[in-house]
Design an enzyme around this catalytic site. Structure first.
Site, PDB file in Angstrom:
ATOM      1  N   GLU A  48       0.833  -1.198   0.000  1.00 24.05           N
ATOM      2  CA  GLU A  48       0.000   0.000   0.000  1.00 24.05           C
ATOM      3  C   GLU A  48       0.869   1.250   0.000  1.00 24.05           C
ATOM      4  O   GLU A  48       0.397   2.351   0.292  1.00 24.05           O
ATOM      5  CB  GLU A  48      -0.985   0.015   1.164  1.00 24.05           C
ATOM      6  CG  GLU A  48      -0.415  -0.130   2.542  1.00 24.05           C
ATOM      7  CD  GLU A  48      -1.518  -0.192   3.594  1.00 24.05           C
ATOM      8  OE1 GLU A  48      -1.923   0.874   4.074  1.00 24.05           O
ATOM      9  OE2 GLU A  48      -1.978  -1.304   3.920  1.00 24.05           O
ATOM     10  N   CYS A 101      -3.223  -4.628   4.084  1.00 24.35           N
ATOM     11  CA  CYS A 101      -2.114  -5.457   4.581  1.00 24.35           C
ATOM     12  C   CYS A 101      -2.101  -6.891   4.062  1.00 24.35           C
ATOM     13  O   CYS A 101      -1.226  -7.660   4.443  1.00 24.35           O
ATOM     14  CB  CYS A 101      -2.127  -5.461   6.110  1.00 24.35           C
ATOM     15  SG  CYS A 101      -1.835  -3.836   6.837  1.00 24.35           S
ATOM     16  N   THR A 151       3.794   2.063  15.230  1.00 25.51           N
ATOM     17  CA  THR A 151       4.014   0.725  14.677  1.00 25.51           C
ATOM     18  C   THR A 151       4.326   0.702  13.179  1.00 25.51           C
ATOM     19  O   THR A 151       4.946  -0.250  12.702  1.00 25.51           O
ATOM     20  CB  THR A 151       2.783  -0.168  14.913  1.00 25.51           C
ATOM     21  OG1 THR A 151       1.619   0.476  14.365  1.00 25.51           O
ATOM     22  CG2 THR A 151       2.567  -0.417  16.400  1.00 25.51           C
ATOM     23  N   ARG A 162     -10.710   1.777  17.563  1.00 22.30           N
ATOM     24  CA  ARG A 162     -11.050   0.469  18.123  1.00 22.30           C
ATOM     25  C   ARG A 162     -11.945  -0.358  17.192  1.00 22.30           C
ATOM     26  O   ARG A 162     -11.989  -1.577  17.284  1.00 22.30           O
ATOM     27  CB  ARG A 162     -11.741   0.643  19.486  1.00 22.30           C
ATOM     28  CG  ARG A 162     -10.817   1.185  20.562  1.00 22.30           C
ATOM     29  CD  ARG A 162     -11.509   1.232  21.919  1.00 22.30           C
ATOM     30  NE  ARG A 162     -10.614   1.747  22.943  1.00 22.30           N
ATOM     31  CZ  ARG A 162      -9.750   1.018  23.614  1.00 22.30           C
ATOM     32  NH1 ARG A 162      -9.648  -0.279  23.360  1.00 22.30           N
ATOM     33  NH2 ARG A 162      -8.979   1.550  24.539  1.00 22.30           N
ATOM     34  N   HIS A 217      -1.694 -12.110  10.956  1.00 17.44           N
ATOM     35  CA  HIS A 217      -1.291 -10.734  10.674  1.00 17.44           C
ATOM     36  C   HIS A 217      -0.988 -10.019  11.985  1.00 17.44           C
ATOM     37  O   HIS A 217      -1.707 -10.167  12.977  1.00 17.44           O
ATOM     38  CB  HIS A 217      -2.382  -9.986   9.913  1.00 17.44           C
ATOM     39  CG  HIS A 217      -2.026  -8.549   9.678  1.00 17.44           C
ATOM     40  ND1 HIS A 217      -0.872  -8.172   9.032  1.00 17.44           N
ATOM     41  CD2 HIS A 217      -2.658  -7.399  10.040  1.00 17.44           C
ATOM     42  CE1 HIS A 217      -0.807  -6.845   8.991  1.00 17.44           C
ATOM     43  NE2 HIS A 217      -1.872  -6.364   9.600  1.00 17.44           N
ATOM     44  N   LYS A 247      -0.287  -7.474  20.374  1.00 13.71           N
ATOM     45  CA  LYS A 247      -1.486  -7.789  21.149  1.00 13.71           C
ATOM     46  C   LYS A 247      -2.518  -8.553  20.317  1.00 13.71           C
ATOM     47  O   LYS A 247      -3.072  -9.565  20.759  1.00 13.71           O
ATOM     48  CB  LYS A 247      -2.094  -6.498  21.695  1.00 13.71           C
ATOM     49  CG  LYS A 247      -3.341  -6.675  22.531  1.00 13.71           C
ATOM     50  CD  LYS A 247      -3.857  -5.327  23.028  1.00 13.71           C
ATOM     51  CE  LYS A 247      -5.122  -5.479  23.858  1.00 13.71           C
ATOM     52  NZ  LYS A 247      -5.620  -4.153  24.322  1.00 13.71           N
ATOM     53  N   LYS A 275      -3.956 -12.424  20.868  1.00 11.27           N
ATOM     54  CA  LYS A 275      -5.351 -12.561  21.288  1.00 11.27           C
ATOM     55  C   LYS A 275      -6.124 -13.479  20.352  1.00 11.27           C
ATOM     56  O   LYS A 275      -6.847 -14.379  20.799  1.00 11.27           O
ATOM     57  CB  LYS A 275      -6.023 -11.190  21.347  1.00 11.27           C
ATOM     58  CG  LYS A 275      -7.478 -11.232  21.806  1.00 11.27           C
ATOM     59  CD  LYS A 275      -8.071  -9.832  21.912  1.00 11.27           C
ATOM     60  CE  LYS A 275      -9.542  -9.901  22.329  1.00 11.27           C
ATOM     61  NZ  LYS A 275     -10.138  -8.538  22.437  1.00 11.27           N
ATOM     62  N   ASN A 324       4.879  -2.923  12.344  1.00  9.75           N
ATOM     63  CA  ASN A 324       3.915  -3.438  11.378  1.00  9.75           C
ATOM     64  C   ASN A 324       4.352  -3.075   9.964  1.00  9.75           C
ATOM     65  O   ASN A 324       4.314  -1.909   9.564  1.00  9.75           O
ATOM     66  CB  ASN A 324       2.533  -2.851  11.673  1.00  9.75           C
ATOM     67  CG  ASN A 324       1.459  -3.353  10.717  1.00  9.75           C
ATOM     68  OD1 ASN A 324       1.681  -4.276   9.941  1.00  9.75           O
ATOM     69  ND2 ASN A 324       0.289  -2.747  10.771  1.00  9.75           N
ATOM     70  N   SER A 362      -7.237  -4.576   5.726  1.00 13.10           N
ATOM     71  CA  SER A 362      -8.381  -3.716   6.000  1.00 13.10           C
ATOM     72  C   SER A 362      -9.190  -3.498   4.741  1.00 13.10           C
ATOM     73  O   SER A 362      -8.675  -3.487   3.635  1.00 13.10           O
ATOM     74  CB  SER A 362      -7.890  -2.377   6.544  1.00 13.10           C
ATOM     75  OG  SER A 362      -7.283  -2.531   7.790  1.00 13.10           O
TER      76      SER A 362
END
Length: 349
Positions: free
Chosen positions: A80, A112, A153, A199, A234, A239, A243, A266, A296
């Site tokens: 990108e 990504c 990041t 978020r 990815h 975090k 998760k 990232n 995304s």
């Protein structure tokens, strides 16, 4: 079976620490680093971009296994941050490695996961017999506006995977995808920096699509997380992949070898290809690897991969190019002013 013939990664040597970025904006660097699980990130040199990093990664891959350049029938570069809005990165990469002119080439964009979309395309071309070898690259010099959460990041790096069916070092058992129109992250043409939904990028975007593709793969293959030696998800930060791995039933031990983000940041389209490279750096014949990317907009590609005996045979020389761990070592650290200069955040009249 179609699989990975050879691979190579590239990471710039320069770094900036999370705490250095936070210092400039009056934020708590230790708290941010702990929350993201990212201590530092890579920074491109003044003359580095997606094309130069793609070329380096491809050359490293070819150092490990020297395949005929005229047999490379396809090159796809997922990013990108292509240097040109109109002019292909892939054609320049092809010229640099000696694969032109009898080849097909294109630049891919899907946030990504553009790199894994390139892998799927190469798989199809090889399996159909249209090309002997295809080169799939995921690389980025990721953007993050000054002071934005992304700046902590957004980094630089990438990897190249050559796909073929000539004694691959790792076979693709299956691939599948999960896609929807979920606008969690975007950048319009001409805009310098991307926008994001904060978020919102987590639960309805990243976690929904990663789980969607991963569960689809497990269902279609009739497998469980315990059937795999390694898993790669990815990694926009440390975090999220930890998760989602736990949510799916994968262990920390399975994801740690491919989790480069704490010291890399990232790399956007390069994140999963670099994770695959880091895992192949240590994998042994018979190891099984579970991969799920995320882009995304939004979508995820999943892969089931088995490492073959060829990875330790005479046809492949793993030590002929630096490992991801070696590329991450011996970084040169910048203060924020030099980082901003390297990233073009300081614009001169």
């Amino acid at each position: 079976m179609v699989g990975i013939i050879t691979y190579g990664a590239y990471i710039p040597r320069y770094r900036v620490k999370t705490e250095e970025i936070a210092r400039v904006w009056g934020a708590n660097g230790a708290e941010i680093a702990a929350g993201l699980g990212v201590k530092e990130k890579s920074v491109p040199d003044l003359d580095e971009d997606t094309i130069t990093m793609s070329v380096e990664a491809a050359r490293y891959a070819l150092a490990r296994r020297d395949i005929p350049r005229d047999a490379i029938g396809a090159i796809y570069v997922g990013s990108e941050s292509h240097p040109y809005a109109v002019k292909p990165s892939s054609a320049t990469v092809g010229e640099a490695i000696g694969a032109t002119p009898v080849m097909t080439a294109a630049d891919y964009e899907f946030a990504c996961k553009a790199g894994t979309a390139a892998i799927q395309t190469c798989m199809g071309l090889v399996k159909s017999g249209m090309v002997k070898y295809g080169c799939a690259i995921g690389a980025d010099t990721a953007q993050g506006a000054p002071g934005d959460a992304l700046e902590y990041t957004a980094s630089a790096g990438g990897a190249a995977l050559f796909i073929g069916n000539d004694n691959p070092i790792a076979e693709f058992n299956h691939t599948c995808s999960f896609t929807s129109d979920t606008p969690d992250f975007w950048r319009r043409e001409g805009q310098e920096y991307p926008s994001h939904g904060g978020r919102f990028s987590g639960d309805p975007a990243y976690f929904k699509h990663i789980q969607g593709a991963a569960r689809l793969m497990l269902e279609q293959m009739g497998t469980a997380p315990s059937d795999y030696d390694y898993a790669i998800f990815h990694q926009p930060n440390a975090k999220f992949p930890r998760k989602v791995a736990a949510m799916l039933g994968f262990t920390s031990a399975q994801i740690t070898p491919g989790l480069a983000v704490p010291r890399l940041g990232n790399t956007y389209s390069g994140a999963v290809p670099v994770g695959i490279s880091a895992t192949l750096d240590v994998a042994k014949p018979g190891d099984r690897i579970f991969v799920t990317s995320y882009g995304s907009g939004a979508g995820s590609d999943a892969f089931d991969i088995t490492v073959t005996d060829a990875i330790e045979s005479d046809v492949f020389n793993r030590s002929a190019a630096p490992t991801v761990e070696e590329l991450l070592a011996n970084g040169k650290y910048l203060d924020y002013a030099l980082y901003a200069k390297h990233k073009g955040k300081i614009v001169m009249q």
